[in-house]
Design a protein around this motif. Structure first.
Motif, PDB file in Angstrom:
ATOM      1  N   HIS A  86     -24.657  19.108 -18.738  1.00 33.52           N
ATOM      2  CA  HIS A  86     -23.845  19.971 -17.872  1.00 33.52           C
ATOM      3  C   HIS A  86     -22.521  19.321 -17.470  1.00 33.52           C
ATOM      4  O   HIS A  86     -21.827  19.829 -16.585  1.00 33.52           O
ATOM      5  CB  HIS A  86     -24.638  20.373 -16.626  1.00 33.52           C
ATOM      6  CG  HIS A  86     -25.774  21.278 -16.949  1.00 33.52           C
ATOM      7  ND1 HIS A  86     -27.070  20.859 -16.959  1.00 33.52           N
ATOM      8  CD2 HIS A  86     -25.789  22.578 -17.328  1.00 33.52           C
ATOM      9  CE1 HIS A  86     -27.849  21.870 -17.311  1.00 33.52           C
ATOM     10  NE2 HIS A  86     -27.093  22.920 -17.550  1.00 33.52           N
ATOM     11  N   ALA A  87     -22.169  18.220 -18.109  1.00 32.41           N
ATOM     12  CA  ALA A  87     -20.924  17.519 -17.783  1.00 32.41           C
ATOM     13  C   ALA A  87     -20.164  17.197 -19.063  1.00 32.41           C
ATOM     14  O   ALA A  87     -20.752  17.092 -20.135  1.00 32.41           O
ATOM     15  CB  ALA A  87     -21.240  16.221 -17.029  1.00 32.41           C
ATOM     16  N   SER A  88     -18.865  17.016 -18.939  1.00 36.36           N
ATOM     17  CA  SER A  88     -18.085  16.603 -20.104  1.00 36.36           C
ATOM     18  C   SER A  88     -18.131  15.082 -20.216  1.00 36.36           C
ATOM     19  O   SER A  88     -18.193  14.373 -19.214  1.00 36.36           O
ATOM     20  CB  SER A  88     -16.629  17.066 -19.977  1.00 36.36           C
ATOM     21  OG  SER A  88     -15.966  16.308 -18.992  1.00 36.36           O
ATOM     22  N   ARG A  89     -18.121  14.586 -21.428  1.00 32.16           N
ATOM     23  CA  ARG A  89     -18.166  13.136 -21.644  1.00 32.16           C
ATOM     24  C   ARG A  89     -16.973  12.469 -20.968  1.00 32.16           C
ATOM     25  O   ARG A  89     -17.095  11.397 -20.393  1.00 32.16           O
ATOM     26  CB  ARG A  89     -18.194  12.792 -23.129  1.00 32.16           C
ATOM     27  CG  ARG A  89     -18.360  11.286 -23.333  1.00 32.16           C
ATOM     28  CD  ARG A  89     -18.642  10.928 -24.778  1.00 32.16           C
ATOM     29  NE  ARG A  89     -19.007   9.537 -24.893  1.00 32.16           N
ATOM     30  CZ  ARG A  89     -18.123   8.534 -24.935  1.00 32.16           C
ATOM     31  NH1 ARG A  89     -16.832   8.788 -24.874  1.00 32.16           N
ATOM     32  NH2 ARG A  89     -18.537   7.289 -25.041  1.00 32.16           N
ATOM     33  N   GLU A  90     -15.847  13.103 -21.023  1.00 34.61           N
ATOM     34  CA  GLU A  90     -14.638  12.565 -20.393  1.00 34.61           C
ATOM     35  C   GLU A  90     -14.882  12.222 -18.918  1.00 34.61           C
ATOM     36  O   GLU A  90     -14.418  11.211 -18.420  1.00 34.61           O
ATOM     37  CB  GLU A  90     -13.514  13.586 -20.527  1.00 34.61           C
ATOM     38  CG  GLU A  90     -12.210  13.175 -19.902  1.00 34.61           C
ATOM     39  CD  GLU A  90     -11.170  14.258 -20.102  1.00 34.61           C
ATOM     40  OE1 GLU A  90     -10.843  14.931 -19.116  1.00 34.61           O
ATOM     41  OE2 GLU A  90     -10.705  14.427 -21.244  1.00 34.61           O
ATOM     42  N   ASN A  91     -15.627  13.083 -18.228  1.00 33.81           N
ATOM     43  CA  ASN A  91     -15.908  12.853 -16.809  1.00 33.81           C
ATOM     44  C   ASN A  91     -17.029  11.849 -16.571  1.00 33.81           C
ATOM     45  O   ASN A  91     -17.177  11.338 -15.468  1.00 33.81           O
ATOM     46  CB  ASN A  91     -16.266  14.167 -16.111  1.00 33.81           C
ATOM     47  CG  ASN A  91     -15.070  15.060 -15.953  1.00 33.81           C
ATOM     48  OD1 ASN A  91     -13.936  14.603 -15.833  1.00 33.81           O
ATOM     49  ND2 ASN A  91     -15.300  16.362 -15.960  1.00 33.81           N
ATOM     50  N   MET A  92     -17.830  11.563 -17.601  1.00 28.16           N
ATOM     51  CA  MET A  92     -18.951  10.641 -17.436  1.00 28.16           C
ATOM     52  C   MET A  92     -18.599   9.187 -17.769  1.00 28.16           C
ATOM     53  O   MET A  92     -19.340   8.283 -17.392  1.00 28.16           O
ATOM     54  CB  MET A  92     -20.137  11.093 -18.292  1.00 28.16           C
ATOM     55  CG  MET A  92     -20.784  12.361 -17.772  1.00 28.16           C
ATOM     56  SD  MET A  92     -22.292  12.800 -18.665  1.00 28.16           S
ATOM     57  CE  MET A  92     -21.605  13.369 -20.222  1.00 28.16           C
ATOM     58  N   ILE A  93     -17.511   8.966 -18.468  1.00 30.52           N
ATOM     59  CA  ILE A  93     -17.157   7.601 -18.860  1.00 30.52           C
ATOM     60  C   ILE A  93     -16.925   6.759 -17.611  1.00 30.52           C
ATOM     61  O   ILE A  93     -16.099   7.085 -16.768  1.00 30.52           O
ATOM     62  CB  ILE A  93     -15.936   7.587 -19.802  1.00 30.52           C
ATOM     63  CG1 ILE A  93     -16.301   8.292 -21.108  1.00 30.52           C
ATOM     64  CG2 ILE A  93     -15.449   6.161 -20.058  1.00 30.52           C
ATOM     65  CD1 ILE A  93     -15.149   8.500 -22.061  1.00 30.52           C
ATOM     66  N   GLY A  94     -17.722   5.693 -17.494  1.00 26.95           N
ATOM     67  CA  GLY A  94     -17.633   4.794 -16.343  1.00 26.95           C
ATOM     68  C   GLY A  94     -18.384   5.274 -15.109  1.00 26.95           C
ATOM     69  O   GLY A  94     -18.317   4.649 -14.054  1.00 26.95           O
ATOM     70  N   ALA A  95     -19.122   6.361 -15.230  1.00 25.26           N
ATOM     71  CA  ALA A  95     -19.815   6.961 -14.088  1.00 25.26           C
ATOM     72  C   ALA A  95     -21.121   6.232 -13.763  1.00 25.26           C
ATOM     73  O   ALA A  95     -21.585   5.369 -14.505  1.00 25.26           O
ATOM     74  CB  ALA A  95     -20.114   8.433 -14.372  1.00 25.26           C
ATOM     75  N   THR A  96     -21.705   6.630 -12.635  1.00 29.68           N
ATOM     76  CA  THR A  96     -23.014   6.147 -12.217  1.00 29.68           C
ATOM     77  C   THR A  96     -23.962   7.331 -12.160  1.00 29.68           C
ATOM     78  O   THR A  96     -23.606   8.392 -11.653  1.00 29.68           O
ATOM     79  CB  THR A  96     -22.938   5.483 -10.823  1.00 29.68           C
ATOM     80  OG1 THR A  96     -22.032   4.368 -10.888  1.00 29.68           O
ATOM     81  CG2 THR A  96     -24.298   4.997 -10.355  1.00 29.68           C
ATOM     82  N   LEU A  97     -25.164   7.141 -12.702  1.00 29.85           N
ATOM     83  CA  LEU A  97     -26.200   8.156 -12.617  1.00 29.85           C
ATOM     84  C   LEU A  97     -27.214   7.694 -11.574  1.00 29.85           C
ATOM     85  O   LEU A  97     -27.703   6.563 -11.626  1.00 29.85           O
ATOM     86  CB  LEU A  97     -26.888   8.346 -13.966  1.00 29.85           C
ATOM     87  CG  LEU A  97     -27.907   9.481 -14.051  1.00 29.85           C
ATOM     88  CD1 LEU A  97     -27.849  10.149 -15.423  1.00 29.85           C
ATOM     89  CD2 LEU A  97     -29.311   9.015 -13.783  1.00 29.85           C
ATOM     90  N   TYR A  98     -27.494   8.540 -10.595  1.00 32.10           N
ATOM     91  CA  TYR A  98     -28.478   8.260  -9.548  1.00 32.10           C
ATOM     92  C   TYR A  98     -29.735   9.042  -9.892  1.00 32.10           C
ATOM     93  O   TYR A  98     -29.662  10.238 -10.197  1.00 32.10           O
ATOM     94  CB  TYR A  98     -27.941   8.687  -8.178  1.00 32.10           C
ATOM     95  CG  TYR A  98     -26.753   7.867  -7.746  1.00 32.10           C
ATOM     96  CD1 TYR A  98     -26.910   6.760  -6.913  1.00 32.10           C
ATOM     97  CD2 TYR A  98     -25.470   8.180  -8.181  1.00 32.10           C
ATOM     98  CE1 TYR A  98     -25.819   6.000  -6.524  1.00 32.10           C
ATOM     99  CE2 TYR A  98     -24.371   7.425  -7.805  1.00 32.10           C
ATOM    100  CZ  TYR A  98     -24.561   6.335  -6.976  1.00 32.10           C
ATOM    101  OH  TYR A  98     -23.467   5.575  -6.603  1.00 32.10           O
ATOM    102  N   LEU A  99     -30.894   8.366  -9.836  1.00 35.57           N
ATOM    103  CA  LEU A  99     -32.141   8.961 -10.289  1.00 35.57           C
ATOM    104  C   LEU A  99     -33.255   8.731  -9.268  1.00 35.57           C
ATOM    105  O   LEU A  99     -33.452   7.608  -8.797  1.00 35.57           O
ATOM    106  CB  LEU A  99     -32.536   8.326 -11.629  1.00 35.57           C
ATOM    107  CG  LEU A  99     -33.780   8.837 -12.332  1.00 35.57           C
ATOM    108  CD1 LEU A  99     -33.592  10.293 -12.771  1.00 35.57           C
ATOM    109  CD2 LEU A  99     -34.101   7.956 -13.536  1.00 35.57           C
ATOM    110  N   VAL A 100     -33.965   9.809  -8.935  1.00 37.35           N
ATOM    111  CA  VAL A 100     -35.107   9.715  -8.023  1.00 37.35           C
ATOM    112  C   VAL A 100     -36.268  10.471  -8.650  1.00 37.35           C
ATOM    113  O   VAL A 100     -36.096  11.596  -9.132  1.00 37.35           O
ATOM    114  CB  VAL A 100     -34.791  10.327  -6.643  1.00 37.35           C
ATOM    115  CG1 VAL A 100     -35.997  10.216  -5.708  1.00 37.35           C
ATOM    116  CG2 VAL A 100     -33.576   9.656  -6.010  1.00 37.35           C
TER     117      VAL A 100
END
Length: 161
Positions: A86-100
């Motif tokens: 549901h996201a573009s790769r451009e916006n995910m580069i360098g991002a953090t994924l939080y998981l619970v």
């Protein structure tokens, strides 16, 4: 007292997991980049298919498949996968994924929670830099995705590794 940023985002991921439809474990994931939520995801069947909670059956549970094995038998798309698609790769580069993750029956946090090998591959290719996983309301584990690249679990037992 003001909640710190990491727990703030983990709290949001925990709220997202409440939409999950798994009879075993539900996860919530959010992707954040530059202090902006890019995407969210929870465990659920692909669009248009019946969810396990609607059918009242979990194939993996009925077959007593241990945690971490035989994900191809699962009807669901994982929380991390849903957040990524549901996201573009451009916006995910360098991002953090939080998981619970929580047990669907007891509501307890999943012990030693981690992304499965399929989700790890997707996280790597999405360009996500870090994954933060809630262990308890106060504790979490931070993983640098580069560690998953260096310590390639898919090579375990292959070529003498």
């Amino acid at each position: 007292m003001r909640t710190d940023k990491i727990n703030y985002y983990l709290d949001i991921a925990e709220t997202v997991l409440e939409r999950g439809t798994c009879l075993r474990r539900n996860y919530g994931a959010i992707i954040v980049n530059n202090d902006q939520i890019i995407s969210t995801g929870y465990v659920g069947a692909p669009r248009g298919r019946k969810n396990c909670i609607d059918m009242g059956i979990c194939v993996r549970e009925n077959l007593k498949v241990p945690r971490g094995e035989r994900y191809e038998l699962c009807r669901s798309v994982h929380a991390e996968q849903n957040a990524i698609i549901h996201a573009s790769r451009e916006n995910m580069i360098g991002a953090t994924l939080y998981l619970v993750g929580k047990d669907a029956k007891t509501g307890a946090y999943v012990e030693n929670a981690s992304a499965c090998s399929m989700c790890k591959r997707m996280i790597i290719n999405a360009g996500i830099e870090k994954v933060i996983i809630r262990n308890s309301k106060e504790k979490y584990t931070a993983v640098n995705v580069s560690d998953w690249i260096i310590n390639d679990e898919s090579l375990s037992g292959v070529f003498g590794y």
